[in-house]
Structures are given as structure tokens and as C-alpha cells.
Design a protein around this motif. Structure first.
Motif, PDB file in Angstrom:
ATOM      1  N   LEU A  34      -2.778 -15.835  20.714  1.00  0.00           N
ATOM      2  CA  LEU A  34      -4.103 -15.215  20.712  1.00  0.00           C
ATOM      3  C   LEU A  34      -4.172 -14.118  19.646  1.00  0.00           C
ATOM      4  N   ASN A  35      -3.022 -13.489  19.372  1.00  0.00           N
ATOM      5  CA  ASN A  35      -2.945 -12.453  18.329  1.00  0.00           C
ATOM      6  C   ASN A  35      -2.612 -13.056  16.969  1.00  0.00           C
ATOM      7  N   THR A  36      -1.805 -14.114  16.978  1.00  0.00           N
ATOM      8  CA  THR A  36      -1.369 -14.775  15.741  1.00  0.00           C
ATOM      9  C   THR A  36      -1.601 -16.272  15.910  1.00  0.00           C
ATOM     10  N   PRO A  37      -2.838 -16.720  15.731  1.00  0.00           N
ATOM     11  CA  PRO A  37      -3.129 -18.150  15.932  1.00  0.00           C
ATOM     12  C   PRO A  37      -2.374 -19.010  14.919  1.00  0.00           C
ATOM     13  N   PRO A  38      -2.075 -20.249  15.318  1.00  0.00           N
ATOM     14  CA  PRO A  38      -1.440 -21.154  14.359  1.00  0.00           C
ATOM     15  C   PRO A  38      -2.406 -21.475  13.218  1.00  0.00           C
ATOM     16  N   THR A  39      -1.850 -21.889  12.114  1.00  0.00           N
ATOM     17  CA  THR A  39      -2.686 -22.389  11.018  1.00  0.00           C
ATOM     18  C   THR A  39      -3.181 -23.775  11.416  1.00  0.00           C
ATOM     19  N   ARG A  40      -4.140 -24.285  10.673  1.00  0.00           N
ATOM     20  CA  ARG A  40      -4.619 -25.647  10.920  1.00  0.00           C
ATOM     21  C   ARG A  40      -3.447 -26.621  10.835  1.00  0.00           C
ATOM     22  N   GLU A  41      -2.627 -26.481   9.797  1.00  0.00           N
ATOM     23  CA  GLU A  41      -1.483 -27.378   9.608  1.00  0.00           C
ATOM     24  C   GLU A  41      -0.512 -27.296  10.789  1.00  0.00           C
ATOM     25  N   GLN A  42      -0.244 -26.088  11.270  1.00  0.00           N
ATOM     26  CA  GLN A  42       0.651 -25.933  12.423  1.00  0.00           C
ATOM     27  C   GLN A  42       0.050 -26.573  13.673  1.00  0.00           C
ATOM     28  N   LEU A  43      -1.237 -26.321  13.923  1.00  0.00           N
ATOM     29  CA  LEU A  43      -1.880 -26.861  15.117  1.00  0.00           C
ATOM     30  C   LEU A  43      -1.900 -28.390  15.074  1.00  0.00           C
ATOM     31  N   VAL A  44      -2.254 -28.950  13.935  1.00  0.00           N
ATOM     32  CA  VAL A  44      -2.257 -30.412  13.795  1.00  0.00           C
ATOM     33  C   VAL A  44      -0.844 -30.957  14.011  1.00  0.00           C
ATOM     34  N   GLY A  45       0.159 -30.262  13.472  1.00  0.00           N
ATOM     35  CA  GLY A  45       1.546 -30.684  13.646  1.00  0.00           C
ATOM     36  C   GLY A  45       1.999 -30.622  15.095  1.00  0.00           C
ATOM     37  N   LEU A  46       1.602 -29.582  15.805  1.00  0.00           N
ATOM     38  CA  LEU A  46       1.955 -29.460  17.228  1.00  0.00           C
ATOM     39  C   LEU A  46       1.328 -30.596  18.037  1.00  0.00           C
ATOM     40  N   ILE A  47       0.069 -30.876  17.786  1.00  0.00           N
ATOM     41  CA  ILE A  47      -0.626 -31.943  18.509  1.00  0.00           C
ATOM     42  C   ILE A  47       0.060 -33.286  18.241  1.00  0.00           C
ATOM     43  N   ALA A  48       0.395 -33.541  16.984  1.00  0.00           N
ATOM     44  CA  ALA A  48       1.077 -34.794  16.627  1.00  0.00           C
ATOM     45  C   ALA A  48       2.448 -34.858  17.293  1.00  0.00           C
ATOM     46  N   ALA A  49       3.182 -33.752  17.283  1.00  0.00           N
ATOM     47  CA  ALA A  49       4.519 -33.740  17.883  1.00  0.00           C
ATOM     48  C   ALA A  49       4.465 -33.958  19.392  1.00  0.00           C
ATOM     49  N   MET A  50       3.401 -33.463  20.035  1.00  0.00           N
ATOM     50  CA  MET A  50       3.258 -33.668  21.482  1.00  0.00           C
ATOM     51  C   MET A  50       2.778 -35.078  21.794  1.00  0.00           C
ATOM     52  N   ASP A  78     -11.337 -33.232  14.276  1.00  0.00           N
ATOM     53  CA  ASP A  78     -11.343 -32.151  13.291  1.00  0.00           C
ATOM     54  C   ASP A  78     -12.236 -30.997  13.735  1.00  0.00           C
ATOM     55  N   GLU A  79     -13.379 -31.324  14.301  1.00  0.00           N
ATOM     56  CA  GLU A  79     -14.279 -30.276  14.782  1.00  0.00           C
ATOM     57  C   GLU A  79     -13.659 -29.514  15.946  1.00  0.00           C
ATOM     58  N   LEU A  80     -12.992 -30.230  16.850  1.00  0.00           N
ATOM     59  CA  LEU A  80     -12.337 -29.574  17.987  1.00  0.00           C
ATOM     60  C   LEU A  80     -11.214 -28.656  17.498  1.00  0.00           C
ATOM     61  N   ILE A  81     -10.458 -29.102  16.516  1.00  0.00           N
ATOM     62  CA  ILE A  81      -9.397 -28.268  15.947  1.00  0.00           C
ATOM     63  C   ILE A  81     -10.007 -27.027  15.308  1.00  0.00           C
ATOM     64  N   ASP A  82     -11.097 -27.191  14.568  1.00  0.00           N
ATOM     65  CA  ASP A  82     -11.786 -26.034  13.972  1.00  0.00           C
ATOM     66  C   ASP A  82     -12.204 -25.032  15.048  1.00  0.00           C
ATOM     67  N   LEU A  83     -12.709 -25.543  16.155  1.00  0.00           N
ATOM     68  CA  LEU A  83     -13.139 -24.659  17.243  1.00  0.00           C
ATOM     69  C   LEU A  83     -11.949 -23.957  17.893  1.00  0.00           C
ATOM     70  N   MET A  84     -10.825 -24.658  18.040  1.00  0.00           N
ATOM     71  CA  MET A  84      -9.628 -24.014  18.589  1.00  0.00           C
ATOM     72  C   MET A  84      -9.116 -22.917  17.655  1.00  0.00           C
ATOM     73  N   LEU A  85      -9.221 -23.151  16.366  1.00  0.00           N
ATOM     74  CA  LEU A  85      -8.790 -22.134  15.408  1.00  0.00           C
ATOM     75  C   LEU A  85      -9.739 -20.934  15.415  1.00  0.00           C
ATOM     76  N   ALA A  86     -11.021 -21.190  15.592  1.00  0.00           N
ATOM     77  CA  ALA A  86     -12.013 -20.113  15.651  1.00  0.00           C
ATOM     78  C   ALA A  86     -11.941 -19.348  16.974  1.00  0.00           C
ATOM     79  N   HIS A  87     -11.539 -20.053  18.045  1.00  0.00           N
ATOM     80  CA  HIS A  87     -11.442 -19.479  19.396  1.00  0.00           C
ATOM     81  C   HIS A  87     -10.077 -19.864  19.970  1.00  0.00           C
ATOM     82  N   PRO A  88      -8.998 -19.172  19.596  1.00  0.00           N
ATOM     83  CA  PRO A  88      -7.656 -19.566  20.044  1.00  0.00           C
ATOM     84  C   PRO A  88      -7.503 -19.649  21.566  1.00  0.00           C
ATOM     85  N   ILE A  89      -8.362 -18.966  22.311  1.00  0.00           N
ATOM     86  CA  ILE A  89      -8.297 -19.043  23.774  1.00  0.00           C
ATOM     87  C   ILE A  89      -8.547 -20.471  24.259  1.00  0.00           C
TER      88      ILE A  89
END
Length: 147
Positions: A34-50, A78-89
Motif C-alpha cells: 500500500l506504501n510501495t505498490p508494485p510496478t505494472r511489470e511486477q504485478l503482471v509477473g506476479l499474476i502470471a506466476a500465480m 489491462d484495465e483491471l491492472i491499471d485500476l489495481m495500480l491506481a488503487h493498491p488496496i
């Protein structure tokens, strides 16, 4: 060995997962996302890894999920990822990366499947539920029995 937890210290499940990691003798890298959100690349990578759909990572409770109308299937990944990056909660937690895999650890015991080391002793969740016995063995929960 590197273990990373994407952690929210205000979340009981996240605190339990962190404690289970430590009970295995490891001190993870803690990312308070919440203080240090992942980058788009990190978030996409986490989702793929899971190996989960993007929607499965969305958190509803205590988030702007309903306000943003995220039940609507019109939103692309892509839109959902954008929203997660904009609102890490909106990113569900905790996510744990280990050499054995990456997982959204809900329930908290899910982390036991990807920890390289065994538990070093008894572990109880904050609410008192016994998860690991004194010899370090996982206790089957009612949720496990249902599977």
C-alpha cells in the motif's frame, strides 16, 4: 534464499502468513504494497506466476471495488491492472514469492505449500486456531477436509 511477501500489516491474514514464514526460520523481504505498490511489470509477473485470472486478485472488502463497478465484465485485464495500480488496496493479499512458487495466501496456511523449510514448532493464528503442531506438522483444517 529469497522470500518476498506483499504485506499489509493491518490485515490479520497477512500477519499470520508473515509469522508462518518466520516460523520456518526465514526472514522475508517485506513489501508493504500500500506504501510501495508494485510496478505494472511486477504485478503482471506476479499474476502470471500465480497462474490466476486477473479478477481473482481483486479485493472487494474495504476497497472502492463496488464504487468502481468492477463486477462489470466490460473491464479488460489491462484495465483491471491499471485500476489495481491506481488503487493498491484493490490488490488482494498477502502474495508470497518463494523459490517454490508464488501464491495468494488466503487462507494463511496456503503459504505452507510454497515454503522451502519446514515449520520449526507450533503455530497458532492470531485468533488461536492451531495450524502447525509442536513437531512442525501442519494440522488439517476443516477447509482442508472439504477439499
Amino acid at each position: 534464499m529469497t522470500i518476498t511477501i506483499y504485506h499489509n500489516p493491518n490485515c490479520g491474514t497477512s500477519r499470520n502468513v508473515l509469522a508462518l514464514i518466520r516460523n520456518s526460520g526465514e526472514e522475508p523481504e517485506i513489501v508493504e504494497y500500500l506504501n510501495t505498490p508494485p510496478t505494472r511489470e511486477q504485478l503482471v509477473g506476479l499474476i502470471a506466476a500465480m497462474g490466476i485470472p486477473v479478477r481473482d486478485l481483486l479485493r472487494r472488502k474495504g476497497t472502492p471495488y463496488d464504487e468502481l463497478g468492477l463486477d462489470d465484465p466490460k473491464f479488460s485485464d489491462d484495465e483491471l491492472i491499471d485500476l489495481m495500480l491506481a488503487h493498491p488496496i484493490l490488490i488482494n493479499r498477502p502474495i508470497v514469492e518463494t523459490p517454490l512458487g508464488t501464491r495468494l495466501c488466503r487462507p494463511s496456511e496456503a503459504v505452507l505449500d510454497i515454503l522451502p523449510n519446514l515449520q520449526r514448532g507450533e503455530f497458532r493464528k492470531e485468533e488461536g486456531e492451531l495450524v502447525v503442531d509442536a513437531s512442525g506438522r501442519r494440522i488439517a483444517s476443516s477447509e482442508d477436509a472439504a477439499r
